[in-house]
Motif scaffolding. Sequence first.
Motif, PDB file in Angstrom:
ATOM      1  N   LEU A   1     -38.777  32.893   0.388  1.00  0.00           N
ATOM      2  CA  LEU A   1     -38.045  33.845  -0.153  1.00  0.00           C
ATOM      3  C   LEU A   1     -37.844  33.700  -1.364  1.00  0.00           C
ATOM      4  O   LEU A   1     -37.747  32.607  -1.924  1.00  0.00           O
ATOM      5  CB  LEU A   1     -36.933  34.136   0.474  1.00  0.00           C
ATOM      6  N   LYS A   2     -37.803  34.887  -2.202  1.00  0.00           N
ATOM      7  CA  LYS A   2     -37.333  35.066  -3.889  1.00  0.00           C
ATOM      8  C   LYS A   2     -35.912  35.471  -3.758  1.00  0.00           C
ATOM      9  O   LYS A   2     -35.837  36.654  -3.279  1.00  0.00           O
ATOM     10  CB  LYS A   2     -38.551  35.756  -4.585  1.00  0.00           C
ATOM     11  N   GLU A   3     -35.246  34.660  -4.132  1.00  0.00           N
ATOM     12  CA  GLU A   3     -33.824  35.172  -4.313  1.00  0.00           C
ATOM     13  C   GLU A   3     -33.587  36.148  -5.379  1.00  0.00           C
ATOM     14  O   GLU A   3     -34.247  36.255  -6.312  1.00  0.00           O
ATOM     15  CB  GLU A   3     -32.866  33.965  -4.744  1.00  0.00           C
ATOM     16  N   ALA A   4     -32.771  37.172  -5.054  1.00  0.00           N
ATOM     17  CA  ALA A   4     -32.547  38.504  -5.903  1.00  0.00           C
ATOM     18  C   ALA A   4     -31.814  37.919  -6.982  1.00  0.00           C
ATOM     19  O   ALA A   4     -30.960  37.334  -7.090  1.00  0.00           O
ATOM     20  CB  ALA A   4     -32.036  39.521  -4.885  1.00  0.00           C
ATOM     21  N   SER A   5     -32.121  38.893  -8.071  1.00  0.00           N
ATOM     22  CA  SER A   5     -31.276  38.920  -9.408  1.00  0.00           C
ATOM     23  C   SER A   5     -29.939  39.616  -9.003  1.00  0.00           C
ATOM     24  O   SER A   5     -29.927  40.287  -8.139  1.00  0.00           O
ATOM     25  CB  SER A   5     -32.192  39.376 -10.426  1.00  0.00           C
ATOM     26  N   ARG A   6     -29.001  39.381  -9.801  1.00  0.00           N
ATOM     27  CA  ARG A   6     -27.710  39.971  -9.661  1.00  0.00           C
ATOM     28  C   ARG A   6     -27.758  41.570 -10.014  1.00  0.00           C
ATOM     29  O   ARG A   6     -27.178  42.160  -9.347  1.00  0.00           O
ATOM     30  CB  ARG A   6     -26.661  39.521 -10.396  1.00  0.00           C
ATOM     31  N   ALA A   7     -29.014  41.777 -10.688  1.00  0.00           N
ATOM     32  CA  ALA A   7     -29.155  43.195 -10.825  1.00  0.00           C
ATOM     33  C   ALA A   7     -29.946  44.025  -9.959  1.00  0.00           C
ATOM     34  O   ALA A   7     -29.796  45.233  -9.754  1.00  0.00           O
ATOM     35  CB  ALA A   7     -29.814  43.335 -12.393  1.00  0.00           C
ATOM     36  N   ALA A   8     -30.542  43.050  -8.929  1.00  0.00           N
ATOM     37  CA  ALA A   8     -31.113  43.923  -7.855  1.00  0.00           C
ATOM     38  C   ALA A   8     -30.180  44.535  -7.153  1.00  0.00           C
ATOM     39  O   ALA A   8     -29.064  44.003  -6.727  1.00  0.00           O
ATOM     40  CB  ALA A   8     -31.948  42.783  -7.016  1.00  0.00           C
ATOM     41  N   GLU A   9     -30.660  45.926  -6.493  1.00  0.00           N
ATOM     42  CA  GLU A   9     -29.684  46.709  -5.453  1.00  0.00           C
ATOM     43  C   GLU A   9     -29.627  45.626  -4.150  1.00  0.00           C
ATOM     44  O   GLU A   9     -30.471  45.304  -3.432  1.00  0.00           O
ATOM     45  CB  GLU A   9     -30.391  47.803  -5.250  1.00  0.00           C
ATOM     46  N   GLY A  10     -28.316  45.523  -3.944  1.00  0.00           N
ATOM     47  CA  GLY A  10     -27.818  44.817  -2.652  1.00  0.00           C
ATOM     48  C   GLY A  10     -27.893  43.345  -2.571  1.00  0.00           C
ATOM     49  O   GLY A  10     -27.626  42.898  -1.939  1.00  0.00           O
ATOM     50  N   HIS A  11     -28.491  42.739  -3.843  1.00  0.00           N
ATOM     51  CA  HIS A  11     -28.668  41.455  -4.057  1.00  0.00           C
ATOM     52  C   HIS A  11     -29.409  40.820  -2.635  1.00  0.00           C
ATOM     53  O   HIS A  11     -29.161  39.776  -2.424  1.00  0.00           O
ATOM     54  CB  HIS A  11     -27.383  40.805  -4.318  1.00  0.00           C
ATOM     55  N   LEU A  12     -30.421  41.680  -2.346  1.00  0.00           N
ATOM     56  CA  LEU A  12     -31.221  41.008  -1.206  1.00  0.00           C
ATOM     57  C   LEU A  12     -32.363  40.487  -1.685  1.00  0.00           C
ATOM     58  O   LEU A  12     -33.044  40.741  -2.636  1.00  0.00           O
ATOM     59  CB  LEU A  12     -31.409  42.075  -0.186  1.00  0.00           C
ATOM     60  N   PRO A  13     -32.949  39.223  -1.229  1.00  0.00           N
ATOM     61  CA  PRO A  13     -34.011  38.482  -1.633  1.00  0.00           C
ATOM     62  C   PRO A  13     -35.288  39.189  -1.200  1.00  0.00           C
ATOM     63  O   PRO A  13     -35.117  40.130  -0.382  1.00  0.00           O
ATOM     64  CB  PRO A  13     -33.935  37.170  -0.994  1.00  0.00           C
ATOM     65  N   ARG A  14     -36.403  39.137  -1.470  1.00  0.00           N
ATOM     66  CA  ARG A  14     -37.770  39.407  -1.283  1.00  0.00           C
ATOM     67  C   ARG A  14     -38.507  38.387  -0.609  1.00  0.00           C
ATOM     68  O   ARG A  14     -38.257  37.168  -1.005  1.00  0.00           O
ATOM     69  CB  ARG A  14     -38.515  40.121  -2.400  1.00  0.00           C
ATOM     70  N   LEU A  15     -39.509  38.857   0.106  1.00  0.00           N
ATOM     71  CA  LEU A  15     -40.414  37.687   0.586  1.00  0.00           C
ATOM     72  C   LEU A  15     -41.152  37.127  -0.653  1.00  0.00           C
ATOM     73  O   LEU A  15     -41.564  37.793  -1.482  1.00  0.00           O
ATOM     74  CB  LEU A  15     -41.373  38.308   1.619  1.00  0.00           C
ATOM     75  N   ASP A  16     -41.460  35.970  -0.729  1.00  0.00           N
ATOM     76  CA  ASP A  16     -42.253  35.415  -1.646  1.00  0.00           C
ATOM     77  C   ASP A  16     -43.729  35.340  -1.242  1.00  0.00           C
ATOM     78  O   ASP A  16     -44.263  34.530  -0.224  1.00  0.00           O
ATOM     79  CB  ASP A  16     -41.901  33.731  -1.809  1.00  0.00           C
ATOM     80  N   MET A  17     -44.333  36.600  -1.476  1.00  0.00           N
ATOM     81  CA  MET A  17     -45.531  36.951  -0.607  1.00  0.00           C
ATOM     82  C   MET A  17     -46.807  35.947  -1.158  1.00  0.00           C
ATOM     83  O   MET A  17     -47.662  35.482  -0.125  1.00  0.00           O
ATOM     84  CB  MET A  17     -46.201  38.288  -1.024  1.00  0.00           C
ATOM     85  N   ARG A  18     -46.657  35.244  -2.061  1.00  0.00           N
ATOM     86  CA  ARG A  18     -47.661  34.169  -2.698  1.00  0.00           C
ATOM     87  C   ARG A  18     -47.460  33.169  -1.537  1.00  0.00           C
ATOM     88  O   ARG A  18     -48.879  32.519  -1.151  1.00  0.00           O
ATOM     89  CB  ARG A  18     -47.612  33.822  -4.048  1.00  0.00           C
ATOM     90  N   ARG A  19     -46.595  32.699  -1.142  1.00  0.00           N
ATOM     91  CA  ARG A  19     -46.417  31.506  -0.405  1.00  0.00           C
ATOM     92  C   ARG A  19     -46.305  31.746   1.099  1.00  0.00           C
ATOM     93  O   ARG A  19     -46.752  31.259   2.093  1.00  0.00           O
ATOM     94  CB  ARG A  19     -45.090  30.612  -0.821  1.00  0.00           C
ATOM     95  N   ALA A  20     -45.701  32.982   1.384  1.00  0.00           N
ATOM     96  CA  ALA A  20     -45.563  33.470   2.752  1.00  0.00           C
ATOM     97  C   ALA A  20     -46.569  33.953   3.601  1.00  0.00           C
ATOM     98  O   ALA A  20     -46.800  34.033   4.720  1.00  0.00           O
ATOM     99  CB  ALA A  20     -44.274  34.403   2.980  1.00  0.00           C
ATOM    100  N   ARG A  21     -47.732  34.700   2.863  1.00  0.00           N
ATOM    101  CA  ARG A  21     -48.595  35.385   3.400  1.00  0.00           C
ATOM    102  C   ARG A  21     -49.682  34.355   4.290  1.00  0.00           C
ATOM    103  O   ARG A  21     -50.072  33.491   3.913  1.00  0.00           O
ATOM    104  CB  ARG A  21     -49.357  36.137   2.166  1.00  0.00           C
ATOM    105  N   TRP A  22     -50.062  35.048   5.493  1.00  0.00           N
ATOM    106  CA  TRP A  22     -50.828  34.370   6.459  1.00  0.00           C
ATOM    107  C   TRP A  22     -52.285  35.177   6.357  1.00  0.00           C
ATOM    108  O   TRP A  22     -52.347  36.499   6.527  1.00  0.00           O
ATOM    109  CB  TRP A  22     -50.192  34.289   7.927  1.00  0.00           C
ATOM    110  N   ASP A  23     -53.124  34.275   6.247  1.00  0.00           N
ATOM    111  CA  ASP A  23     -54.551  35.176   6.314  1.00  0.00           C
ATOM    112  C   ASP A  23     -55.273  35.186   7.688  1.00  0.00           C
ATOM    113  O   ASP A  23     -56.523  35.651   7.650  1.00  0.00           O
ATOM    114  CB  ASP A  23     -55.735  34.292   5.101  1.00  0.00           C
TER     115      ASP A  23
END
Length: 149
Positions: A118-140
């Motif tokens: 995951l990529k932790e959300a910045s304090r400015a991000a709505e809801g402070h929810l993280p996003r998936l780190d697609m570069r590392r999490a994506r399965w081919d």
Amino acid sequence: MSEESLPDDACLEYDDARPEPAQARPEPAQARPESADALPEYTERVLEVAELIPPGRVMTYGDVAEWLGEAGPRQVGRVMALYGGAVPWWRVVRADGALLPGHELRALEHYRAEGTPLKEASRAAEGHLPRLDMRRARWDGGERAQGHT
């Protein structure tokens, strides 16, 4: 002309000429697949791919469509929206890594339990929810997918 003045056999001919309600439209059982549990073939294939994705990894809706070689991300998203509850739905995601709207907290629990990057959300991000780190999490669709046709 009233019904009383018609000969008796005229009413019978009229009644026989009308189709029965069952003939007018097919019974619901005739319009359905053989089993009430049967799903369309494409739906089955999408759900099978979702089950192949290893814990801690994700595929985008577009990845799944590309891997299957048919339809597109919207069709995969529709299948997941209607039938995805029976499979690890949190592993089929948006390409931008945003968590599924309305299911963010449930998905986040799964991601943390499985160790999904995951990529932790910045304090400015709505809801402070993280996003998936697609570069590392994506399965081919690697090793485990070799037997898939």
